[in-house]
Motif scaffolding. Structure first.
Motif, PDB file in Angstrom:
ATOM      1  N   ARG B 216       0.802  -1.236   0.000  1.00 21.50           N
ATOM      2  CA  ARG B 216       0.000   0.000   0.000  1.00 21.50           C
ATOM      3  C   ARG B 216       0.824   1.270   0.000  1.00 21.50           C
ATOM      4  N   ARG B 217       2.063   1.153  -0.412  1.00 20.16           N
ATOM      5  CA  ARG B 217       2.817   2.365  -0.715  1.00 20.16           C
ATOM      6  C   ARG B 217       3.120   2.353  -2.210  1.00 20.16           C
ATOM      7  N   LEU B 218       2.835   3.479  -2.836  1.00 19.49           N
ATOM      8  CA  LEU B 218       2.987   3.579  -4.278  1.00 19.49           C
ATOM      9  C   LEU B 218       4.122   4.517  -4.622  1.00 19.49           C
ATOM     10  N   LYS B 219       4.949   4.104  -5.539  1.00 21.26           N
ATOM     11  CA  LYS B 219       5.991   4.994  -6.052  1.00 21.26           C
ATOM     12  C   LYS B 219       5.981   4.927  -7.570  1.00 21.26           C
ATOM     13  N   ILE B 220       5.798   6.090  -8.189  1.00 27.31           N
ATOM     14  CA  ILE B 220       5.790   6.126  -9.650  1.00 27.31           C
ATOM     15  C   ILE B 220       7.233   6.011 -10.136  1.00 27.31           C
ATOM     16  N   ARG B 221       7.505   4.988 -10.923  1.00 33.92           N
ATOM     17  CA  ARG B 221       8.861   4.808 -11.431  1.00 33.92           C
ATOM     18  C   ARG B 221       9.084   5.593 -12.715  1.00 33.92           C
ATOM     19  N   ASN B 222       8.065   5.632 -13.551  1.00 33.49           N
ATOM     20  CA  ASN B 222       8.234   6.244 -14.869  1.00 33.49           C
ATOM     21  C   ASN B 222       6.954   7.003 -15.209  1.00 33.49           C
ATOM     22  N   TRP B 223       6.960   8.256 -14.779  1.00 35.70           N
ATOM     23  CA  TRP B 223       5.724   9.045 -14.888  1.00 35.70           C
ATOM     24  C   TRP B 223       5.262   9.189 -16.325  1.00 35.70           C
ATOM     25  N   SER B 224       6.149   9.557 -17.208  1.00 37.19           N
ATOM     26  CA  SER B 224       5.692   9.834 -18.573  1.00 37.19           C
ATOM     27  C   SER B 224       5.216   8.552 -19.255  1.00 37.19           C
ATOM     28  N   ALA B 225       5.847   7.441 -18.941  1.00 33.41           N
ATOM     29  CA  ALA B 225       5.379   6.175 -19.520  1.00 33.41           C
ATOM     30  C   ALA B 225       4.024   5.798 -18.946  1.00 33.41           C
ATOM     31  N   LEU B 226       3.850   6.074 -17.656  1.00 36.22           N
ATOM     32  CA  LEU B 226       2.559   5.770 -17.028  1.00 36.22           C
ATOM     33  C   LEU B 226       1.443   6.603 -17.653  1.00 36.22           C
ATOM     34  N   VAL B 227       1.758   7.875 -17.860  1.00 34.96           N
ATOM     35  CA  VAL B 227       0.783   8.782 -18.473  1.00 34.96           C
ATOM     36  C   VAL B 227       0.411   8.296 -19.868  1.00 34.96           C
ATOM     37  N   ARG B 228       1.414   7.893 -20.624  1.00 40.02           N
ATOM     38  CA  ARG B 228       1.164   7.401 -21.976  1.00 40.02           C
ATOM     39  C   ARG B 228       0.331   6.123 -21.922  1.00 40.02           C
ATOM     40  N   PHE B 229       0.725   5.246 -21.032  1.00 42.12           N
ATOM     41  CA  PHE B 229       0.047   3.965 -20.880  1.00 42.12           C
ATOM     42  C   PHE B 229      -1.431   4.152 -20.528  1.00 42.12           C
ATOM     43  N   ALA B 230      -1.692   5.144 -19.688  1.00 45.42           N
ATOM     44  CA  ALA B 230      -3.053   5.370 -19.206  1.00 45.42           C
ATOM     45  C   ALA B 230      -3.886   6.193 -20.180  1.00 45.42           C
ATOM     46  N   GLY B 231      -3.229   6.857 -21.114  1.00 45.31           N
ATOM     47  CA  GLY B 231      -3.946   7.834 -21.917  1.00 45.31           C
ATOM     48  C   GLY B 231      -4.425   8.993 -21.071  1.00 45.31           C
ATOM     49  N   PHE B 232      -3.579   9.384 -20.107  1.00 50.71           N
ATOM     50  CA  PHE B 232      -3.996  10.392 -19.127  1.00 50.71           C
ATOM     51  C   PHE B 232      -3.736  11.796 -19.645  1.00 50.71           C
ATOM     52  N   ASN B 233      -4.715  12.634 -19.471  1.00 49.23           N
ATOM     53  CA  ASN B 233      -4.618  14.042 -19.850  1.00 49.23           C
ATOM     54  C   ASN B 233      -5.293  14.833 -18.744  1.00 49.23           C
ATOM     55  N   ASP B 234      -4.552  15.717 -18.106  1.00 50.47           N
ATOM     56  CA  ASP B 234      -5.095  16.317 -16.879  1.00 50.47           C
ATOM     57  C   ASP B 234      -6.024  17.501 -17.130  1.00 50.47           C
ATOM     58  N   ASP B 235      -6.398  17.730 -18.371  1.00 48.02           N
ATOM     59  CA  ASP B 235      -7.329  18.828 -18.652  1.00 48.02           C
ATOM     60  C   ASP B 235      -8.564  18.774 -17.755  1.00 48.02           C
ATOM     61  N   TYR B 236      -9.092  17.571 -17.556  1.00 45.40           N
ATOM     62  CA  TYR B 236     -10.364  17.452 -16.852  1.00 45.40           C
ATOM     63  C   TYR B 236     -10.282  17.841 -15.387  1.00 45.40           C
TER      64      TYR B 236
END
Lengths: 278, 278
Positions: B216-236
């Motif tokens: 239950r501890r989370l550490k993002i290793r590769n933010w930009s890859a995660l964003v790409r993987f998720a199709g994340f766009n923070d506009d919303y």
DNA sequence: CGAGGAATTGAAAGACTTCAATGACGGTGG
DNA sequence: CCACCGTCATTGAAGTCTTTCAATTCCTCG
């Protein structure tokens, strides 16, 4: 449809819960409205842009959608006559979705400036419009449940139930029958499924004799079975406190406790029981 | 965490876009707040009930969920420190969901009456709180897309991205690392998948070295890859217009253009092209 | 009548769930 | 201090739901 006095629909909506004062009613009536006829599949508000007006649906249907990966899209809501679209743009200038007409539609536009000045003057009106956006948020939240925890058949049934109740709440679809100008592709994009599967789901609803569904006209054959099938409960629409007076004066036809499901009171659902030592 | 002055978090939130007047700031500071420590898995607001107060999260996490058929449930949102929970109850008395603590949490309660009287006095404050609920609605809408049009892997990645950005916007998770007291069952109920599949999805994210995820501890290793993987766009999330001044004064750490995806401009996505004759 | 979008169908592949069992961990009571 | 218990995490295998691909038919409109 009383398109000759478009504000009457708006007034009815705003007075769902609180009566407005005569002054406030007049403020609404005096709002500058620009009427417009739109053909099918026209974008009213486009992703990433800003807008300086809100939209009131007088006749027809709108829908909002967001793009997703790989030229897919998700429809996030439908708007029926009487709905105010894009109130969020009043205070969140950049639009994060696209709104378009489904079939042809009659719309009325209200400039942000006029609306804002009215809202500044009257906190009661601000409250009423605020409540409209809260009701929209509650619908989004139920869609999250719909897409997350129901199979394709229940999903579509649920959307049909919601549309029926919302239409009835503005005096339409009284005979549980309405024309809905969506294609099966639109149905798929609303349910988060493929168009092929949408076709099979529709056929199944027909086969179960829950709905008739011919060339974009829908007729509910068995409302209570449909409600059961969908797991539909209209609490989230928050129509419960509409007073009979208001309903009567607007010739409204809210189904009486149209859909009540007994929700199991298990606190944590699948995953366990809430500790009660709070 | 400045729990000694809980209203400072609230003020920061409300001034995301508009500076408040000194009078309005004082109105917020004078709001009666009742602080409370809650253990894990406590219901704050329960489905079907009404409440006479709103909740401000000072520390810890809350989540809201709705029951679905067959003892299942769908988590519809998470709340992080600084969030105001249940503003909808101000004007929609019957709650249509359940809010509970995830881990232990520090909360502050504001009575409806006090909040309402402040909102009546100041339209600027009403506007700010209204905006908070609009931002919540935008998050719901994105969750609809998430559940409707992304596979389980992207869904979870997207939720992790959202949590990261929201935490960073209040000065937490600056090192892309945070503890999140959810079980894999909770993850499953948020993503609309089974707990077994949630386990496999988490393992895949670990295997792709996108995140570390230990007890239950989370550490993002590769933010930009995660964003790409998720199709994340923070506009919303509508953080774009937060001024640098506000950000600095609150030691805020919004990632600069943290996540921008190029969204294809195809108007109708999968189903065709918008006619332009509108 | 032809064209094009929309609806329908079958078959195979893929994603996800369910069932069932096992391992890991922390807290509790003897 | 250790055995026990319950919750949570993990794994394998079988089954179900949904997608994809590729036709084919239907319908509407010009």
């Amino acid at each position: 449809m009383d398109i000759g006095r478009p504000y009457s629909r708006l007034l009815f909506r705003l007075e769902r819960r609180n009566r407005l004062s005569a002054v406030d009613r007049q403020r609404i009536i005096d709002l500058p409205l620009q009427l417009a006829n739109y053909p099918a599949e026209c974008e009213i508000v486009s992703y990433g842009y800003s807008t300086s007006r809100c939209t009131l649906v007088l006749d027809g249907f709108l829908y909002s959608h967001k793009p997703a990966a790989g030229s897919r899209r998700q429809i996030t809501s439908f708007f029926v006559p009487g709905d105010v679209v894009d109130l969020p743009t009043l205070y969140l200038p950049k639009v994060d979705h696209t709104v378009a007409t489904l079939g042809s539609a009659v719309l009325a536009f209200v400039p942000h400036a006029a609306l804002k000045s009215v809202l500044d003057e009257s906190s009661a009106l601000a409250q009423s419009f605020w409540r409209e956006t809260l009701m929209q948020a509650a619908i989004f939240q139920e869609w999250v449940v719909n897409l997350g925890r129901r199979d394709a058949f229940a999903r579509l049934a649920h959307i049909v139930c919601e549309l029926t109740v919302r239409l009835q709440s503005v005096g339409l679809a009284r005979d549980f029958s309405f024309s809905m100008p969506w294609t099966q592709m639109d149905v798929a994009d609303a349910c988060g499924i493929s168009n092929v599967h949408a076709n099979r789901v529709i056929q199944e609803l027909r086969h179960l004799e829950l709905v008739e569904w011919n060339s974009r006209r829908l007729k509910i054959r068995n409302w209570s079975a449909l409600v059961r099938f969908a797991g539909f409960n209209d609490d989230y629409l928050h129509y419960d406190a509409i007073t009979r007076n208001d309903a009567a004066s607007a010739e409204q036809d809210v189904p009486e406790s149209s859909a009540r499901m007994s929700i199991p009171s298990t606190a944590r659902g699948a995953s366990g029981v809430i500790k009660t030592d709070c």
